[in-house]
Scaffold this motif. Structure first.
Motif, PDB file in Angstrom:
ATOM      1  N   SER A  54       0.997  -1.212   0.091  1.00 19.97           N
ATOM      2  CA  SER A  54      -0.214   0.125  -0.317  1.00 19.97           C
ATOM      3  C   SER A  54       0.718   1.335  -0.005  1.00 19.97           C
ATOM      4  O   SER A  54       1.888   1.166   0.342  1.00 19.97           O
ATOM      5  CB  SER A  54      -0.953   0.004   1.028  1.00 19.97           C
ATOM      6  OG  SER A  54      -0.391  -0.576   2.326  1.00 19.97           O
ATOM      7  N   TYR A  79       2.404   4.788   0.741  1.00 21.33           N
ATOM      8  CA  TYR A  79       2.592   5.702   1.712  1.00 21.33           C
ATOM      9  C   TYR A  79       1.580   6.648   2.096  1.00 21.33           C
ATOM     10  O   TYR A  79       1.491   7.527   1.291  1.00 21.33           O
ATOM     11  CB  TYR A  79       4.218   6.279   2.116  1.00 21.33           C
ATOM     12  CG  TYR A  79       4.485   7.016   3.040  1.00 21.33           C
ATOM     13  CD1 TYR A  79       5.143   6.332   4.123  1.00 21.33           C
ATOM     14  CD2 TYR A  79       4.433   8.543   3.096  1.00 21.33           C
ATOM     15  CE1 TYR A  79       5.482   6.890   5.170  1.00 21.33           C
ATOM     16  CE2 TYR A  79       4.952   8.983   4.426  1.00 21.33           C
ATOM     17  CZ  TYR A  79       5.168   8.258   5.524  1.00 21.33           C
ATOM     18  OH  TYR A  79       5.727   8.982   6.792  1.00 21.33           O
ATOM     19  N   HIS A  80       0.994   6.559   3.289  1.00 24.30           N
ATOM     20  CA  HIS A  80      -0.213   7.406   3.260  1.00 24.30           C
ATOM     21  C   HIS A  80       0.214   8.642   4.087  1.00 24.30           C
ATOM     22  O   HIS A  80       0.854   8.568   5.153  1.00 24.30           O
ATOM     23  CB  HIS A  80      -1.334   6.716   4.157  1.00 24.30           C
ATOM     24  CG  HIS A  80      -2.377   7.539   4.780  1.00 24.30           C
ATOM     25  ND1 HIS A  80      -3.449   8.035   3.502  1.00 24.30           N
ATOM     26  CD2 HIS A  80      -2.831   8.079   5.767  1.00 24.30           C
ATOM     27  CE1 HIS A  80      -4.280   8.624   4.060  1.00 24.30           C
ATOM     28  NE2 HIS A  80      -3.898   8.779   5.555  1.00 24.30           N
ATOM     29  N   ALA A  90      -1.713  12.250   5.674  1.00 25.94           N
ATOM     30  CA  ALA A  90      -3.098  12.707   5.879  1.00 25.94           C
ATOM     31  C   ALA A  90      -3.248  14.031   5.621  1.00 25.94           C
ATOM     32  O   ALA A  90      -2.344  15.086   5.327  1.00 25.94           O
ATOM     33  CB  ALA A  90      -3.300  12.635   7.367  1.00 25.94           C
TER      34      ALA A  90
END
Ligand SMILES: *Cc1c(COP(=O)(O)O)cnc(C)c1O
Length: 378
Positions: free
Chosen positions: A31, A33-34, A36
């Motif tokens: 997944s 790198y998130h 915000a």
């Protein structure tokens, strides 16, 4: 039939090539790198320095940017920036540098360089997530050795994992992210001496910890020390550097992209580093504010605080997600580590130390969020 007619008849115009048929299975399974969305929020999630540069330094940046040779490729090694980094950061004589587009890029360079078939890269858990992400992206196997409950190094477990997996590369963040603590120096030295490969001590938070392995590079030939300007106050610039014996740096340079650090980054970093005392003073304020935030959190009922040598504080609450959401509702963004799938971080939150006003707003919002969480539970 000609090749071209075969191609045009078998591939209809606009027909979709599925990523699943082309990309590596492990890439498909990853997944991204998130990051915000922080718009309109008090942003205390990413260890940024909250202070702007003074007007005089900003004017100098405008001047060097206006005069930068943007039509030319950058200096490939950043020689003049390297010279100022060496003197500002007190890099010992005989130690060489390699510059990166952030230290993230240097982690990638290291992982790529050691990625022989069956190579292992070893770190501790929890630690900086990019070690695992970039090790896997380079096709190596990542082994994460759990820290102890107080986030200290588990020396016997580490030494036996090193004996078993023979890692080409070991990453240790000093202080560690997301826990904030400094590992025991003696255990790190044991690991350096025992490891069959490179040991990278990642000192991203050096300016807040004020202790370093940089002087030890000349004692340990397999030790590399990594630093970044990001936490120092220049996260947007993207500049990291890795220090080590010339025999390592010259090899790693083969894997680095030739022009990885742009003309503007080099020029602006040089200009700002001639005023390094400005950033040092800001770090000093942040260290004082860290003590104040730590003390305030310690006296907040229901909060367990972990000591930090960095510019953030890790703490545990009865329900991290409820408290995190309550903070967001009050306009404060921090980091929820409760979902990190690591039992050691169960119900843990990480707050970056901000300005005095931001820290006050965070502490007030935290009281409200803790109260909300308690009421909804009752
Ligand atoms: C933030 C951080 C980095 C990455 O820094 P960049 O130079 O911005 O890529 C590296 N290591 C640790 C431990 C960090 O927390």
């Amino acid at each position: 039939m000609s090749v071209s007619s075969k191609v045009s008849s078998s591939v209809a115009p606009g027909s979709a090539v599925e990523p699943e048929s082309v990309l590596r299975d492990d890439v498909l399974a990853m997944s991204a790198y998130h990051v915000a969305d922080a718009r309109g929020m008090i942003k205390l999630d990413a260890m940024e320095n909250p202070y702007a540069l003074p007007e005089s330094v900003r004017k100098e940046i405008a001047f060097v940017a206006a005069n930068a040779a943007l039509n030319r490729y950058p200096d490939p090694t950043g020689a003049s920036l390297q010279a100022i980094l060496k003197s500002t950061m007190k890099v010992p004589a005989g130690v060489d540098l390699i510059l990166g587009n952030g230290s993230d890029e240097l982690i990638q360079v290291l992982c790529t360089a050691v990625a022989k078939p069956n190579a292992v890269i070893l770190g501790v858990e929890p630690s900086f997530v990019m070690y695992r992400i970039l090790a896997r992206a380079a096709g190596t196997r990542y082994v994460g050795v759990p820290l102890q409950n107080d986030f200290s190094l588990d020396a016997p477990a580490l030494l036996s994992a090193i004996a078993e997996h023979k890692p080409a590369l070991v990453f240790l963040a000093y202080p560690n992210n997301p826990t904030g603590n400094l590992f025991d120096r003696g255990v790190i030295e044991q690991i350096i001496q025992f490891a069959p490969g490179i040991v990278v001590v990642d000192e991203a938070y050096h300016v807040f910890a004020q202790t370093s392995f940089l002087p030890d590079i000349t004692r340990f030939p397999n030790l590399l020390v990594m630093r970044t300007l990001s936490k120092f106050g220049l996260a947007g610039l993207r500049l990291g550097f890795l220090c080590g014996a010339p025999q390592w740096i010259s090899q790693l340079n083969k894997v680095r992209l030739p022009y990885n650090v742009g003309v503007l980054t080099q020029a602006v970093a040089e200009a700002v580093l001639t005023h390094a005392e400005v950033l040092e003073d800001q770090a000093d304020q942040i260290r004082n504010a860290r003590s104040a935030v730590t003390t305030a959190l310690r006296s907040t009922p229901g909060v367990e605080v972990f000591p930090s040598a960095a510019n953030f504080v890790l703490f545990r609450v009865p329900s991290a997600t409820a408290v995190f959401d309550g903070l967001v509702r009050r306009g404060v963004l921090i980091k929820n580590l409760g979902g990190a799938n690591n039992p050691l971080l169960n119900n843990c939150l990480r707050v970056t130390v901000g300005t005095e006003a931001e820290n006050r707003a965070f502490l007030a919002a935290l009281s409200g969020a803790l109260q909300d969480a308690k009421n909804s539970h009752a």
